[in-house]
Write a protein that holds these residues in place. Structure first.
Motif, mmCIF file in Angstrom:
data_model
loop_
_atom_site.group_PDB
_atom_site.id
_atom_site.type_symbol
_atom_site.label_atom_id
_atom_site.label_comp_id
_atom_site.label_asym_id
_atom_site.label_seq_id
_atom_site.Cartn_x
_atom_site.Cartn_y
_atom_site.Cartn_z
ATOM 1 N N ASP B 28 6.370 36.221 -17.038
ATOM 2 C CA ASP B 28 7.209 36.416 -18.220
ATOM 3 C C ASP B 28 8.613 35.808 -18.045
ATOM 4 O OD1 ASP B 28 8.432 39.141 -20.260
ATOM 5 O OD2 ASP B 28 7.179 37.438 -20.848
ATOM 6 N N HIS B 29 8.682 34.727 -17.296
ATOM 7 C CA HIS B 29 9.962 34.062 -17.071
ATOM 8 C C HIS B 29 10.402 33.293 -18.303
ATOM 9 C CE1 HIS B 29 9.514 33.950 -12.394
ATOM 10 N NE2 HIS B 29 9.998 35.093 -12.827
ATOM 11 N N GLU B 30 11.702 33.415 -18.614
ATOM 12 C CA GLU B 30 12.235 32.628 -19.721
ATOM 13 C C GLU B 30 12.406 31.156 -19.342
ATOM 14 O OE1 GLU B 30 13.271 36.787 -20.800
ATOM 15 O OE2 GLU B 30 13.237 35.621 -18.954
ATOM 16 N N ASN B 31 12.825 30.916 -18.093
ATOM 17 C CA ASN B 31 13.166 29.552 -17.674
ATOM 18 C C ASN B 31 11.957 28.833 -17.086
ATOM 19 O OD1 ASN B 31 15.776 30.378 -18.242
ATOM 20 N ND2 ASN B 31 16.332 30.663 -16.095
ATOM 21 N N TYR B 50 14.789 27.124 -21.709
ATOM 22 C CA TYR B 50 15.271 28.479 -21.483
ATOM 23 C C TYR B 50 14.554 29.504 -22.357
ATOM 24 C CZ TYR B 50 19.178 26.732 -18.717
ATOM 25 O OH TYR B 50 19.943 26.150 -17.743
ATOM 26 N N ASP B 51 13.732 29.040 -23.263
ATOM 27 C CA ASP B 51 13.030 30.001 -24.119
ATOM 28 C C ASP B 51 12.002 29.237 -24.946
ATOM 29 O OD1 ASP B 51 14.344 32.908 -25.925
ATOM 30 O OD2 ASP B 51 12.304 32.383 -25.302
ATOM 31 N N LYS B 71 5.752 31.476 -24.398
ATOM 32 C CA LYS B 71 6.672 31.724 -23.289
ATOM 33 C C LYS B 71 6.062 31.339 -21.944
ATOM 34 C CE LYS B 71 9.802 35.378 -21.746
ATOM 35 N NZ LYS B 71 10.157 36.801 -21.911
ATOM 36 N N SER B 95 13.492 33.670 -13.575
ATOM 37 C CA SER B 95 14.109 34.585 -14.517
ATOM 38 C C SER B 95 15.591 34.240 -14.651
ATOM 39 C CB SER B 95 13.965 36.018 -14.014
ATOM 40 O OG SER B 95 14.811 36.880 -14.747
#
Lengths: 112, 113
Positions: B28-31, B50-51, B71, B95
């Motif tokens: 579930d990392h944004e980056n 980044y998203d 994501k 993250s």
């Protein structure tokens, strides 16, 4: 523009010896990362250094950070063959959570 | 443990083809990031995100594009492959919460003939 320089780029050392890999960077940063890459494999995180004077140790590897000198070192103590790999340092472009700039890597071979 | 999975370890394509490299992470990392690695040049950043639906050019974006519709998935696209894009491609994620190391996939060795 942030530049990251490692030296040496190639290092052949005998088992049991000590050596240091150097990582210099050109602009202010207080976040430095060391990675290891084995041949044909991906990068594995070794150390995260977050402040001036930070020192981290894992087994025969010890990493340190001097933010004033813009220098990090990775010291190898009593090298063994299993440490043979390529080691990369990487620096955050600024103090935020931004992409890293990597050095070109140091290919280490430990020989008997 | 964080798992970053790249769809292919080895890929051979022809000049002019449109090539898709896929990367999926399970934390579930944004980056997310795409690099290429070439001997003597280290890792160079191609694109990052980044998203979802966001993308930023890295240092060497020419000839590449990216897509981030979900994501967990970040795709690298070679619009018209050329021989100078023969390389090892590495995907990474992390993250944005605090200084976190990037976690890398196993890489895709791409050859353009």
């Amino acid at each position: 523009e942030l530049k990251v320089e490692q030296n040496p780029l190639f290092l052949s050392m005998q088992e049991g010896k000590n050596y240091t890999i150097y990582c210099n960077y050109s602009t202010t940063s207080d976040r430095l990362y060391w990675y290891r890459q084995d041949p044909g494999k991906s990068l594995e995180s070794l150390f995260v250094l977050l402040s001036n004077g930070a020192v981290k140790q894992e087994g025969r590897l010890m990493a340190s950070l001097d933010t004033k000198a813009r220098l990090s070192t990775l010291h190898i103590t009593a090298a063994v063959h299993d440490l043979s790999a390529t080691y990369f340092c990487a620096v955050d472009r600024n103090s935020g959570n931004t992409p890293l700039v990597f050095g070109k890597g140091t290919r280490l071979s430990v020989i008997a | 443990d964080v798992k970053v999975t790249q769809s292919s370890r080895y890929l051979v394509k022809r000049t002019g083809e449109k090539v898709f490299l896929e990367c999926v992470q399970d934390m579930d990392h944004e980056n997310m990031f795409w690099y290429r690695q070439d001997p003597g040049l280290g890792l160079r950043l191609i694109y990052f995100s980044y998203d979802v639906k966001m993308k930023e050019k890295g240092d060497i974006p020419e000839g590449y594009s990216v897509s981030r519709e979900k994501k967990e998935r970040f795709s690298l696209i070679l619009e018209s492959a050329s021989t100078n894009q023969t390389s090892m491609y590495l995907c990474a994620s992390n993250s944005p919460l605090g200084p976190q190391p990037q976690h890398f996939g196993d890489g895709t060795r791409l050859s353009i003939l």
